[in-house]
Scaffold this motif. Structure first.
Motif, short mmCIF file in Angstrom:
data_model
loop_
_atom_site.label_atom_id
_atom_site.label_comp_id
_atom_site.label_asym_id
_atom_site.label_seq_id
_atom_site.Cartn_x
_atom_site.Cartn_y
_atom_site.Cartn_z
N UNK A 281 44.50 29.81 31.91
CA UNK A 281 45.85 29.42 32.28
C UNK A 281 46.35 28.13 31.68
N UNK A 282 45.58 27.48 30.81
CA UNK A 282 46.02 26.26 30.13
C UNK A 282 45.85 26.46 28.63
N UNK A 283 46.72 25.83 27.85
CA UNK A 283 46.61 25.94 26.41
C UNK A 283 46.54 24.54 25.78
N UNK A 284 45.98 24.49 24.58
CA UNK A 284 45.97 23.27 23.78
C UNK A 284 46.31 23.66 22.35
N UNK A 285 47.18 22.88 21.75
CA UNK A 285 47.69 23.16 20.40
C UNK A 285 47.30 22.00 19.49
N UNK A 286 46.52 22.30 18.45
CA UNK A 286 46.10 21.30 17.47
C UNK A 286 46.92 21.53 16.19
N UNK A 287 47.61 20.49 15.73
CA UNK A 287 48.50 20.64 14.58
C UNK A 287 48.16 19.60 13.52
N UNK A 288 47.67 20.07 12.38
CA UNK A 288 47.40 19.23 11.21
C UNK A 288 47.45 20.15 10.00
N UNK A 289 48.67 20.52 9.56
CA UNK A 289 48.80 21.54 8.50
C UNK A 289 48.21 21.06 7.18
N UNK A 290 47.61 21.97 6.43
CA UNK A 290 46.99 21.58 5.14
C UNK A 290 48.03 21.50 4.02
N UNK A 515 47.87 16.10 15.54
CA UNK A 515 48.71 16.09 16.75
C UNK A 515 48.12 17.08 17.74
N UNK A 516 48.03 16.67 19.01
CA UNK A 516 47.48 17.52 20.06
C UNK A 516 48.48 17.60 21.20
N UNK A 517 48.83 18.82 21.61
CA UNK A 517 49.71 19.06 22.75
C UNK A 517 49.01 20.04 23.68
N UNK A 518 49.10 19.79 24.99
CA UNK A 518 48.50 20.70 25.96
C UNK A 518 49.52 20.98 27.06
N UNK A 570 40.94 20.37 31.83
CA UNK A 570 40.51 18.97 31.88
C UNK A 570 41.05 18.19 30.68
N UNK A 571 41.12 18.85 29.52
CA UNK A 571 41.70 18.19 28.35
C UNK A 571 43.18 17.89 28.61
N UNK A 572 43.89 18.85 29.21
CA UNK A 572 45.30 18.64 29.57
C UNK A 572 45.43 17.47 30.54
N UNK A 573 44.58 17.41 31.56
CA UNK A 573 44.63 16.33 32.53
C UNK A 573 44.32 14.99 31.87
N UNK A 574 43.29 14.96 31.02
CA UNK A 574 42.92 13.73 30.31
C UNK A 574 44.09 13.21 29.50
N UNK A 575 44.73 14.09 28.72
CA UNK A 575 45.84 13.68 27.86
C UNK A 575 47.04 13.23 28.70
N UNK A 576 47.31 13.96 29.78
CA UNK A 576 48.44 13.60 30.64
C UNK A 576 48.26 12.23 31.26
N UNK A 577 47.08 11.95 31.77
CA UNK A 577 46.81 10.64 32.38
C UNK A 577 46.94 9.53 31.35
#
Length: 916
Positions: A281-290, A515-518, A570-577
């Motif tokens: 139920x949670x997603x994480x998006x890693x963005x670093x285009x080549x 760039x990381x978005x969750x 937990x990654x989402x919570x870490x980033x949000x905090x």
């Protein structure tokens, strides 16, 4: 590198210490209760203690287990020790961990009983911590350890023939810098360890592009001990040498292991959209285009050349500028603005970074010399004006990135000196057009001010540590930000599909970063989740979109599915905090309170030790059968910086020994005696002092804060008659104190105390002990000794009464004035004492013999001046009003000339309650 995982352990027993600053390090370094200083004085006794006690505790095992799931690192450090002695002993467990990590668990197992930590609101845990410290019990504390690390330390008494197992867990999101993620373990055992193991398992569904494991201590014998297995989406690295493999030679106890064990890796990047992973139920998006083209930069270097930059700082700045200028690309444009109390520009506009222009700029940078004050406000506005004008006049490419890089080591002291006003001025002039990066040089820079200043202008602040590699630090930072690929990047998701997003707009994407978005999923129809990324590139706008669906982790990792669980949440919570904590620094009061409350709630919900929470562990006490709490606190950057300043750039032979708990104590500023002005600076473990010699009856302004309405003046009195040595001694005998905002007016003299508030007058006598508490002011008179006054939300001070024998042929009663809590006064506070309330940048070098053998001379660089100072001492009478305590200090001659602003006569006023 941010994101490094660094581990260290410390085990102490009896009066000896086994220092393990990585998974294991065994080195007896603190013999006896007095520590290293005692060892230096009595080396023979220290060696004797070592030989008697070095076998009483046995380290049975030390294990470091790191699991990285899509850049989110979960690290567990476990250590077991056995007390082999016939008596109970205290054992310390100490771990170095990354500053960006949050502790999530700590436990101890003693004789089969497990003591587990609980995360609580910091304020609620504070009383337990203070109670433990005040009763002499050891308390756990996360504290400063170095540039990248902070230290967790805890101790516990262990019964004879018993063992203890410590387990510490922390989590963090690894940050990509210069194309690499890094896991670092510092390994300095210095003795053999029975069972030692470092294991890292890296799971990257995106695909692993490269993995490298190396160590500074690896020899041909140890190299085969590093086990590395890499498949398409998983890497396993282990290092577990046996006792014999650790030995330097077959028959000796010396170890080969001494250095850093480093794992660096990167992942595959097949698509421009980036990688999106969905779990529970949670997603994480890693963005670093080549393969994106670099965007040219327009950069203005704003360089502090104030007097405090003298010596090694300026030398390193010149060398760093040469390297950085050489790294500019030919399609970049640049300018140099140097400042002290005045502003000087190399050129009036930005110029192209051709080889000829760069060579000329390097010659110019080589001429940078320190002098004067620090006018940050004018320097930044001048650099911004150049950028905006060049952009408007099309003298720089339209599609280019504008940035200012500020390098400073101090607080503003010229022009506009209010940090808040400087932040407001620059943000208003900039209007979000230019990115500001602030580099704070040294331990005494106001990092909090620079951090907010940069964050309000799309940038960030970075601390540059004053060390031999400062040039590499400066050059490394520029390398990180000198190759922008995109600007104004937005990562967009369907409103009806996701919620509770972390930050999804970014000012820049730099080459080698990520760039990381969750967020949380609101719709289970994952095949309809459309993702779009837009940004501004070099030649054209960047835009890409696509659909995503959840990965089948069981198929990708059939043998490891149990590991992953809720890592995306937990990654989402870490980033949000993390982002809420940063937002609280730059927001309005209401927004700050809201962000802080959300961060606190999430820290408690997910059991993270953050700057808002503490971890409380109730530990058993063998001797007295009582329980005492251990508190693990995570410091803010400002607290961390203050603690690091406790290690001064220059240490003197006569440095005053401060107890360890004073590392966070506020400085105190006072005048007492002849009159002797003393600036006690615990963060530098030092003090400065000077005398003011003038005729009796002179009234001096000590403190003046027009913003808060506080005024403190003091009048001197002379001896009854000229002493035989012919010198007239003067002392303060009365003080006038005003707090206009609170409506308070006080006159304190050797005869008595008069307080007027709201038209009411109160008279107090030194002959009685009196305690008064009010809404705006607390007063405590201790009979014939002291007056303590606390003015609400502003300042706390103590006035001491020195009573002299009534029939003394020369001396009279006099007063001493001590300011104890000044941090709430405004940045504009001034006066003979007040000018020092917000810190003082100085450097002492060239120690040499003085006129008196026990009082050496030295050279001090302060406020742009080079002064000859003498090591001496003055007295602090707070604990002993009769005899006082000697305070070693650097004495500034000639009425404080060069240390105080202007001349001492500038502080003379016409009346006890006058400002001029």
């Amino acid at each position: 590198m941010s994101g490094a995982l660094t581990v260290g352990l410390l085990l102490l027993w009896g009066s000896a210490c086994l220092w393990l600053p990585s998974p294991v390090q065994a080195d007896l370094v603190i013999p006896g209760p007095h520590g290293a200083a005692e060892e230096a004085r009595h080396p023979a006794r220290s060696l004797k203690k070592r030989s008697m006690q070095d076998l009483t505790v046995e380290v049975l095992s030390v294990k470091v287990d790191c699991v990285v799931m899509s850049r989110f690192a979960h690290t567990v450090i476990t250590s077991t020790a056995l007390n082999k002695a016939n008596v109970s002993q205290e054992i310390f467990f100490e771990v170095d961990l990354p500053k960006t990590a949050f502790i999530t668990n700590f436990s101890m197992e003693i004789d089969g009983q497990v003591y587990v930590g609980e995360v609580k609101e910091k304020e609620k845990a504070k009383k337990q911590y203070e109670k433990a410290v005040s009763s002499g019990q050891t308390a756990g504390l996360v504290k400063v350890s170095g540039r990248k690390m902070e230290k967790f330390s805890v101790s516990v008494n262990i019964a004879a023939k018993s063992n203890v197992t410590f387990v510490l867990t922390h989590e963090e999101l690894l940050q990509r810098k210069l194309g690499q993620y890094e896991i670092l373990t510092r390994v300095k055992p210095k003795q053999l360890v029975q069972e030692f193991q470092i294991v890292a398992n890296i799971y990257e569904p995106q695909g692993i592009a490269s993995v490298d494991a190396h160590a500074t201590f690896l020899t041909n014998d140890l190299l085969p001990m590093v086990e590395k297995t890499v498949t398409e989406k998983k890497a396993h690295i282990a290092f577990s040498p046996t006792l014999d493999q650790q030995r330097k030679c077959p028959d000796c106890d010396g170890t080969l292991i001494d250095g850093d064990f480093v794992i660096s890796y990167d992942v595959k990047r097949a698509t421009s959209l980036g990688d999106i992973q969905i779990v529970n139920g949670y997603f994480v998006h890693y963005f670093a285009p080549p393969d994106l083209p670099r965007v040219p930069t327009n950069v203005v270097f704003v360089i502090d050349r104030s007097g405090s930059m003298s010596g090694n700082k300026m030398h390193q700045t010149r060398w760093a500028m040469k390297a950085i200028l050489s790294d500019l690309k030919e399609d970049d444009h640049f300018a140099i603005v140097e400042f002290d109390h005045s502003i000087e520009c190399w050129k009036e506009t930005l110029i192209k970074a051709t080889k000829d222009n760069v060579d000329k700029a390097i010659e110019y940078a080589d001429l940078l010399r320190p002098r004067g004050g620090t006018d940050i406000n004018s320097a930044l506005l001048r650099g911004l004006k150049m950028l905006l004008e060049d952009k408007a006049e099309k003298r720089v490419p339209e599609r280019s990135v504008d940035m200012i890089i500020l390098l400073t080591d101090g607080m503003p002291s010229s022009g506009e000196t209010d940090p808040i006003r400087i932040q407001e001025n620059f943000a208003a002039a900039n209007r979000g057009n230019t990115t500001l990066f602030s580099l704070g040089f040294g331990n005494k820079v106001d990092y909090g001010f620079l951090n907010v200043l940069s964050q309000k202008n799309k940038g960030l602040a970075r601390r540059i540590f004053e060390a031999s590699d400062a040039v590499l630090q400066l050059q490394g930072f520029f390398e990180e930000v000198s190759s922008p690929l995109l600007s104004e990047v937005d990562l967009r998701y369907p409103d009806n599909a996701v919620g509770f997003l972390t930050t999804n707009h970014f000012s820049q994407l730099f080459n080698g970063s990520e760039i990381v978005v969750a967020g949380r999923l609101l719709d289970n129809d994952l095949d309809n989740m459309l993702v779009e990324v837009v940004g501004q590139g070099f030649e054209e706008n960047f835009q890409v979109q696509g659909q995503t669906s959840a990965l089948d982790w069981g198929t990708i990792y059939p043998d490891d599915e149990y590991i992953f669980g809720d890592f995306t949440e937990r990654l989402w919570a870490y980033l949000t905090i993390q982002q809420l904590l940063e937002k609280s620094k730059t927001s309005s009061q209401d927004e700050k309170e809201n962000a802080t409350a959300k961060a606190l709630g999430m820290s408690l919900q997910y059991s993270f030790v953050t700057p808002l929470t503490s971890m409380v562990v109730t530990k058993p006490e063998i001797e007295n059968k009582t329980d005492s709490p251990l508190i693990a606190n995570k410091l803010t950057e400002e607290e961390r910086q203050a603690a690091e300043r406790a290690h001064p750039h220059f240490h003197t032979m006569a440095s005053r020994p401060f107890p360890s708990h004073t590392a966070y104590a506020p400085p105190s500023y006072f005048v007492d005696g002849d009159p002797h002005f003393i600036l006690e600076l615990p963060d530098s473990d030092d003090a400065l002092c000077f005398n003011i010699n003038d005729k009796p009856g002179t009234i001096f302004n000590l403190v003046k804060d027009t913003k808060s309405g506080i005024l403190v003046n003091g009048q001197t009195i002379g001896d009854k008659q000229i002493p035989p040595d012919g010198k007239i001694y003067t002392y303060f005998w009365r003080f006038g104190i005003i707090h206009r905002n609170l409506g308070v007016r006080m006159e304190v003299s050797t005869q008595g105390i008069s307080v007027i508030q709201d038209g009411n007058r109160l008279r107090l006598q030194w002959s009685n002990t009196t305690s008064l508490k009010g809404d705006t002011m607390d007063i405590l008179v201790t009979k014939d000794r002291s007056l303590t006054v606390t003015l609400k939300d502003s300042v706390k001070f103590v006035i001491l009464l020195h009573k002299v024998w009534e029939k003394h042929p020369y001396h009279r009663d006099y007063l001493g004035f001590y300011t104890l809590d000044t941090h709430l006064l405004s940045p504009s506070v001034h006066g003979m004492l007040g000018q020092f309330y917000h810190g003082l940048e100085y450097e002492v070098t060239n120690l040499r013999p003085g006129e008196v053998p026990e009082k050496p001379d030295a050279t001090m660089y302060v406020k742009g001046h080079e002064l000859n100072v003498t090591r001496g001492w003055q007295r602090d009478f707070r604990r002993d009003v009769k005899n006082g305590e000697n305070v070693p200090c650097w004495f500034i001659h000639n009425n404080g000339t060069g240390l105080i602003d202007g001349d001492f006569s500038d502080y003379i006023v016409s009346g006890l309650f006058k400002t001029v």
